[in-house]
Design an enzyme around this catalytic site. Structure first.
Site, PDB file in Angstrom:
ATOM      1  N   TRP A  39       0.816  -1.222   0.000  1.00  0.00           N
ATOM      2  CA  TRP A  39       0.000   0.000   0.000  1.00  0.00           C
ATOM      3  C   TRP A  39       0.840   1.258   0.000  1.00  0.00           C
ATOM      4  CZ3 TRP A  39       1.869   2.539   4.095  1.00  0.00           C
ATOM      5  CH2 TRP A  39       2.472   1.762   5.085  1.00  0.00           C
ATOM      6  N   LYS A  78      -2.826  -8.851  -7.296  1.00  0.00           N
ATOM      7  CA  LYS A  78      -3.566  -8.682  -6.042  1.00  0.00           C
ATOM      8  C   LYS A  78      -2.968  -7.492  -5.304  1.00  0.00           C
ATOM      9  CE  LYS A  78      -3.002  -9.632  -1.970  1.00  0.00           C
ATOM     10  NZ  LYS A  78      -3.494  -8.310  -1.488  1.00  0.00           N
ATOM     11  N   PRO A  79      -3.650  -6.347  -5.347  1.00  0.00           N
ATOM     12  CA  PRO A  79      -3.112  -5.171  -4.644  1.00  0.00           C
ATOM     13  C   PRO A  79      -3.360  -5.263  -3.150  1.00  0.00           C
ATOM     14  CG  PRO A  79      -5.207  -4.619  -5.678  1.00  0.00           C
ATOM     15  CD  PRO A  79      -4.933  -6.069  -6.012  1.00  0.00           C
ATOM     16  N   GLY A 113       6.591  -6.387  -0.339  1.00  0.00           N
ATOM     17  CA  GLY A 113       5.945  -6.292   0.962  1.00  0.00           C
ATOM     18  C   GLY A 113       6.939  -6.634   2.050  1.00  0.00           C
ATOM     19  N   SER A 114       6.424  -7.112   3.165  1.00  0.00           N
ATOM     20  CA  SER A 114       7.288  -7.343   4.328  1.00  0.00           C
ATOM     21  C   SER A 114       8.082  -8.648   4.181  1.00  0.00           C
ATOM     22  CB  SER A 114       6.424  -7.410   5.586  1.00  0.00           C
ATOM     23  OG  SER A 114       5.518  -8.476   5.463  1.00  0.00           O
ATOM     24  N   CYS A 125      10.527   1.567   2.060  1.00  0.00           N
ATOM     25  CA  CYS A 125      11.468   0.492   2.375  1.00  0.00           C
ATOM     26  C   CYS A 125      12.906   0.986   2.379  1.00  0.00           C
ATOM     27  CB  CYS A 125      11.300  -0.639   1.380  1.00  0.00           C
ATOM     28  SG  CYS A 125      11.325  -0.042  -0.306  1.00  0.00           S
ATOM     29  N   GLU A 181      12.466  -2.956  11.533  1.00  0.00           N
ATOM     30  CA  GLU A 181      12.052  -1.905  10.604  1.00  0.00           C
ATOM     31  C   GLU A 181      10.984  -1.052  11.294  1.00  0.00           C
ATOM     32  OE1 GLU A 181       9.943  -3.372   7.112  1.00  0.00           O
ATOM     33  OE2 GLU A 181      10.943  -1.892   5.845  1.00  0.00           O
TER      34      GLU A 181
END
Ligand code: NAD
Length: 473
Positions: A142, A166-167, A220-221, A276, A377
């Site tokens: 996001w 797939k957002p 992503g993570s 990031c 993070e």
């Protein structure tokens, strides 16, 4: 959702909210595993015709999409500010960055050169061609809801692959707006499909287990990336993983502390710290620590926080309450272990702030390795400053992390810059520069920050197979 060229609404929906105001923007289709399978069916069926188009035809569509995206810059930026929270100016910059990938890969599509290789046998000729890897499943975050999509879709389409996207559940509206642009530009039915969902795990599982998906690309993570890479392993699916980071920002004794502090204030608070490549450990040589901290504190305490739609706002909301909780927990832990709060250090909840997820831009000094913020993070607006006094130790300290995405070096000595650049185990390094990113440059991390690169020449290679022909004449 978009499946096989049809826009689909489901009876089950989920709400998309503005993180600055809490207002519901829209309700979108809540897709399931069976929708993911239907989207893969469509992408699989569309693959022969799409991969059979010429590179020039695919390039022309991407070029049109680039133009359409720039034409829609203002409306896309406003949608992004409402859905994701970043200030309008930053949203415009992201739309431009997102469009850059469409243009870059429109050009790269035409440069998918093969090669011929001399053989040791007189009667033999070797030729190498590149072919699309097949159906691509893409999962995006996001925080950069436009550019993280075009960074994947543009090279996949340029290579001749079809896609199921797939957002992130927080930002499906930006995803749909981009896909509408691709459709308007001429992407045929089934070539790009979108499954929106509030429950990503079952859709992700289908992406990993359906044999027709030959490539999984994820941003992503790190924990989710590891899960997906593990699930994709039994079929040896190709994976690209753009994961988390914990960037060191090293300011050597010979650097200009004011210039470095201005750079740190810009890159640390980019997207409210939700990038990031944001620095997570700012190492400053003790001889210039005070002027560095003075400048950083002055600049950070002046950052205006609020709804990114309003003029003069530099810092928008965090994505949700969990993000606020994570930031608060790291700051409390640091304070308890001896960190000094120079500015900020609190959740903002009075007045209009109470409707959104706001945290005061924060500078922490006296940060030490036993604190959570030194390892985890943060993904929020907290600058953690650590002083150092030994140049020989600093590389080992900076490399002492499982992450390896971005790092920054400030020095006026070219030998120090070069030696540090070569010794750091990070994929992206800014040297007296806080913006080492571009569609033309390879983006990606080492170690647990990921696998593969996006953008640049490398970006399209991620979607290609290499095929060798040996011909006896
Ligand atoms: P996240 O891992 O929670 O979510 C990313 C995406 O994965 C979302 O679309 C989400 O719906 C989906 N997802 C979550 N669980 C899933 C599952 N079990 N199966 C399938 N899909 C699943 O990350 P986030 O909070 O959206 O994004 C922030 C993270 O992304 C940070 O760690 C950041 O550093 C990283 N990031 C990396 C880059 C990069 O290029 N390296 C760029 C942007 C963000």
């Amino acid at each position: 959702m978009l499946i096989n060229g049809q826009w689909i609404q489901t009876t089950q929906t989920f709400a998309v909210t503005n993180p600055a105001t809490g207002e519901v923007l829209e309700s979108v289709a809540d897709g399931s595993a069976s929708d993911a399978t239907a989207a893969i069916d469509a992408a699989h069926n569309a693959m022969p015709a799409w991969s059979g188009t010429t590179a020039h035809e695919r390039s022309a569509i991407l070029y049109r999409a680039w133009q359409l995206m720039l034409d829609a810059k203002e409306s896309l930026a406003l949608l992004m500010t409402q859905e994701q929270g970043k200030p309008l100016k930053a949203a415009r910059t992201e739309v431009q960055y997102g469009a850059d990938f469409l243009l870059w890969f429109a050009e790269e599509a035409k440069r998918l050169y093969g090669e011929t290789i001399p053989s040791a046998r007189k009667d033999q000729r070797f030729m190498v061609q590149h072919q699309p890897v097949g159906v691509v499943a893409a999962i995006t975050p996001w925080n950069y809801p436009v550019s993280m999509i075009t960074r994947k879709l543009a090279p996949a389409l340029a290579a001749g692959c079809t896609v199921v996207l797939k957002p992130a559940e927080a930002t499906p509206l930006c995803a749909m707006a981009i896909v509408k642009i691709l459709v308007q530009a001429g992407v045929p039915d089934g070539v790009v499909n979108v499954v929106t969902t509030s429950n990503p795990a079952p859709v992700g599982e289908i992406f990993c287990t359906d044999k027709r998906v030959r490539k999984l690309t994820f941003t992503g993570s790190t924990p989710v990336g590891k899960k997906l890479a593990t699930a994709a392993a039994p079929q040896l699916k190709r994976v690209s993983m753009e994961l988390g980071g914990h960037a060191p920002f090293i300011v050597f004794a010979d650097a200009d502390p004011v210039h470095a502090a201005k750079g740190a204030a810009l890159i640390k608070f980019l997207n409210t710290g939700q990038a990031c490549i944001c620095p997570n450990r700012i190492y400053v040589h003790e001889t210039i620590l005070q002027p560095f901290l003075d400048t950083l504190k002055t600049r950070v305490s002046k950052l205006a926080v609020g709804n990114g739609q309003h003029d003069g706002i530099a810092i928008g909301p965090l994505v949700n309450q969990q993000a606020i909780d994570k930031v608060s927990a790291q700051v409390t832990d640091a304070k308890n272990k001896g960190a000094t709060v120079l500015t900020g250090g609190t959740t903002l909840s009075e007045g209009d702030y109470g409707h959104g997820h706001f945290y005061a831009p924060t500078v922490l000094a006296d940060v030490t390795p036993d604190m959570l913020i030194y390892r985890e993070e943060t993904f929020g607006p907290v600058a953690a400053v650590i002083s150092f006094n030994d140049d020989d130790d600093i590389i080992a300290l900076a490399n002492d992390t499982d992450y390896g995405l971005a790092a920054y070096i400030y020095t006026q000595n070219i030998s120090t810059a070069m030696r540090t650049f070569e010794a750091l185990r990070f994929g992206i390094i800014g040297i007296n520069d806080i913006n080492p990113t571009s569609a033309a440059a390879p983006f990606g991390g080492m170690k647990e920050s990921g696998l593969g690169r996006e953008g640049a020449r490398e970006g399209i290679a991620e979607y290609l197979e290499t095929k060798l022909g040996g011909l006896s004449i």
